[in-house]
Write an enzyme that holds these catalytic residues in place. Sequence first.
Site, mmCIF file in Angstrom:
data_model
loop_
_atom_site.group_PDB
_atom_site.id
_atom_site.type_symbol
_atom_site.label_atom_id
_atom_site.label_comp_id
_atom_site.label_asym_id
_atom_site.label_seq_id
_atom_site.Cartn_x
_atom_site.Cartn_y
_atom_site.Cartn_z
ATOM 1 N N ASP A 1 0.822 -1.213 0.000
ATOM 2 C CA ASP A 1 0.000 0.000 0.000
ATOM 3 C C ASP A 1 0.855 1.263 0.000
ATOM 4 O O ASP A 1 1.987 1.259 0.498
ATOM 5 C CB ASP A 1 -0.926 -0.016 1.227
ATOM 6 C CG ASP A 1 -2.101 0.928 1.068
ATOM 7 O OD1 ASP A 1 -2.371 1.374 -0.061
ATOM 8 O OD2 ASP A 1 -2.750 1.229 2.087
ATOM 9 N N TRP B 1 2.897 7.968 -2.365
ATOM 10 C CA TRP B 1 4.327 8.100 -2.688
ATOM 11 C C TRP B 1 4.496 9.008 -3.904
ATOM 12 O O TRP B 1 5.322 9.924 -3.901
ATOM 13 C CB TRP B 1 4.907 6.708 -2.965
ATOM 14 C CG TRP B 1 6.361 6.666 -3.321
ATOM 15 C CD1 TRP B 1 7.421 6.545 -2.474
ATOM 16 C CD2 TRP B 1 6.923 6.732 -4.652
ATOM 17 N NE1 TRP B 1 8.605 6.529 -3.177
ATOM 18 C CE2 TRP B 1 8.325 6.640 -4.512
ATOM 19 C CE3 TRP B 1 6.389 6.857 -5.935
ATOM 20 C CZ2 TRP B 1 9.188 6.672 -5.603
ATOM 21 C CZ3 TRP B 1 7.247 6.892 -7.035
ATOM 22 C CH2 TRP B 1 8.632 6.805 -6.852
ATOM 23 N N ASN C 1 -11.061 -2.489 -5.271
ATOM 24 C CA ASN C 1 -10.293 -1.559 -6.105
ATOM 25 C C ASN C 1 -10.950 -1.278 -7.466
ATOM 26 O O ASN C 1 -10.586 -0.318 -8.156
ATOM 27 C CB ASN C 1 -8.855 -2.062 -6.326
ATOM 28 C CG ASN C 1 -7.969 -1.950 -5.099
ATOM 29 O OD1 ASN C 1 -7.075 -2.767 -4.882
ATOM 30 N ND2 ASN C 1 -8.192 -0.938 -4.265
ATOM 31 N N ARG D 1 -5.104 -1.533 9.040
ATOM 32 C CA ARG D 1 -6.310 -2.307 8.733
ATOM 33 C C ARG D 1 -5.988 -3.441 7.767
ATOM 34 O O ARG D 1 -4.949 -3.451 7.101
ATOM 35 C CB ARG D 1 -7.415 -1.414 8.177
ATOM 36 C CG ARG D 1 -7.033 -0.586 6.977
ATOM 37 C CD ARG D 1 -8.219 0.244 6.458
ATOM 38 N NE ARG D 1 -7.797 1.147 5.397
ATOM 39 C CZ ARG D 1 -7.456 2.426 5.574
ATOM 40 N NH1 ARG D 1 -7.528 2.961 6.759
ATOM 41 N NH2 ARG D 1 -7.052 3.158 4.560
ATOM 42 N N SER E 1 -8.226 -4.469 5.261
ATOM 43 C CA SER E 1 -8.802 -4.202 3.936
ATOM 44 C C SER E 1 -9.230 -5.474 3.198
ATOM 45 O O SER E 1 -8.906 -5.651 2.014
ATOM 46 C CB SER E 1 -7.822 -3.367 3.094
ATOM 47 O OG SER E 1 -7.540 -2.140 3.725
HETATM 48 C C1 IPE Z 1 -5.498 -2.692 -0.133
HETATM 49 O O1 IPE Z 1 -5.130 -1.368 -0.342
HETATM 50 C C2 IPE Z 1 -5.511 -3.441 -1.428
HETATM 51 C C3 IPE Z 1 -4.220 -3.622 -2.077
HETATM 52 C C4 IPE Z 1 -3.062 -3.281 -1.592
HETATM 53 C C5 IPE Z 1 -4.265 -4.271 -3.355
HETATM 54 P P1 IPE Z 1 -6.207 -0.210 -0.514
HETATM 55 O O2 IPE Z 1 -5.472 1.045 -0.737
HETATM 56 O O3 IPE Z 1 -7.196 -0.584 -1.553
HETATM 57 O O4 IPE Z 1 -6.941 -0.236 0.909
HETATM 58 P P2 IPE Z 1 -7.816 0.850 1.641
HETATM 59 O O5 IPE Z 1 -8.861 1.293 0.648
HETATM 60 O O6 IPE Z 1 -6.922 1.968 2.025
HETATM 61 O O7 IPE Z 1 -8.377 0.145 2.826
HETATM 62 C C1 IPE Z 2 -1.476 0.189 -3.426
HETATM 63 O O1 IPE Z 2 -1.268 1.557 -3.449
HETATM 64 C C2 IPE Z 2 -1.757 -0.386 -4.793
HETATM 65 C C3 IPE Z 2 -3.146 -0.819 -4.992
HETATM 66 C C4 IPE Z 2 -4.088 -0.789 -4.096
HETATM 67 C C5 IPE Z 2 -3.481 -1.307 -6.306
HETATM 68 P P1 IPE Z 2 -2.469 2.581 -3.501
HETATM 69 O O2 IPE Z 2 -2.830 2.817 -4.938
HETATM 70 O O3 IPE Z 2 -3.599 2.123 -2.653
HETATM 71 O O4 IPE Z 2 -1.820 3.884 -2.899
HETATM 72 P P2 IPE Z 2 -2.438 4.869 -1.829
HETATM 73 O O5 IPE Z 2 -2.893 4.028 -0.677
HETATM 74 O O6 IPE Z 2 -3.559 5.576 -2.508
HETATM 75 O O7 IPE Z 2 -1.321 5.789 -1.464
HETATM 76 MG MG MG Z 3 -4.048 2.389 -0.677
#
Ligand code: IPE
Ligand code: IPE
Ligand code: MG
Length: 246
Positions: free
Chosen positions: A20, A25, A68, A194, A196
Site C-alpha cells: 500500500d 508516494w 479496487n 487495517r 482491507s
Molecule cells: C489494499 O489497499 C488493497 C491492495 C493493496 C491491493 P487499498 O489502498 O485498496 O486499501 P484501503 O482502501 O486503504 O483500505
Molecule cells: C497500493 O497503493 C496499490 C493498490 C491498491 C493497487 P495505492 O494505490 O492504494 O496507494 P495509496 O494508498 O492511494 O497511497
Molecule cells: Mg491504498
Amino acid sequence: MNTAPIDPARIPRHVAVIMDGNGRWAQAKGLPRHKGHEAGAESVRAVMESCRDLGIKYLTLYAFSVENWVRPKDEIKGLMQLLKTYLEERAFELHENKVRLRVMGRMSDLPKAVQIGLNRVIKATADYTESELILALSYGGRAELTDAVREIARKVEKGDLKARKIDEATVASHLYLPDVPDPDLMIRTSGEMRISNFLLWQLSYAEIYVTNTMWPDFRKDHFRAAVEDYSKRNRRFGDISAEEQT
Ligand code: IPE
Ligand code: IPE
Ligand code: MG
C-alpha cells in the site's frame, strides 16, 4: 543496517503483504499515481529476492482487491497494463529462481489479455516446487468465504456432504488455494492499521507488522527488518508461553 543472522528456525514459511501507499508516494513527489505503481513493481522484485535469500517458501502479494474496481478507469487500466507488462518482461525471473506463480481471486473479472498472460506463466511455472509467488488479484476475503460457502452448500444440497460433518477443515479446503499454509507474517506498508478484506480466514494467527514506509520505498532492508521483528515474536496460539510451562 543490522545484519545479525536471523535464527533459521524462526524464519516464516509464508509472508503475505498488503502493498500500500503507491499513490501517496507519487503524490508526495508531485507525480501521477501511476508512477507510484510503476516504482512499486521494483519493490516486488526486491521482496521476491529477499524471500529467496532468506528461504521463505510462500509469498502472497495483495495486488488488486475486489474493492479496487471502484477506482478511476484510467488508474485500473494502468494497473492492468503494468501487470501484463510484468508477465511479459519479468517472467524469466520466476524461471531463474524456480518460482511457481499462482493467483487467488476472481480471475475472470480481469481483462482477457491479462488472464491469458497469467495463465501462460502459471502453466509454465507449475512444476516448480521450491517456492511460490501468489498474486491476490480481484481478491476479497469476504468474496473468497462466500465462494466457499456456496460450494459447500451445493455439496450439501446434492447430498454429497452432511451439514453436521462441516468443520474448520471443510471450510479451509474450499478456499481458493487450500494447499497453501496460512501466512505466519502479514506486512502492511504505508502505516494503515487495517486488513482491507485481505485473507480474513487465513490471517487468524498471523503476526502483523505495519510500517510507515510506502510500498515503492520498501526494499530488501525493510523486508529483512520485518522478518527479524517476526523472529522475535512469541506466538502463543491461545496457549501460555513456553517459558511459563516449565
Ligand atoms: C489494499 O489497499 C488493497 C491492495 C493493496 C491491493 P487499498 O489502498 O485498496 O486499501 P484501503 O482502501 O486503504 O483500505
Ligand atoms: C497500493 O497503493 C496499490 C493498490 C491498491 C493497487 P495505492 O494505490 O492504494 O496507494 P495509496 O494508498 O492511494 O497511497
Ligand atoms: Mg491504498
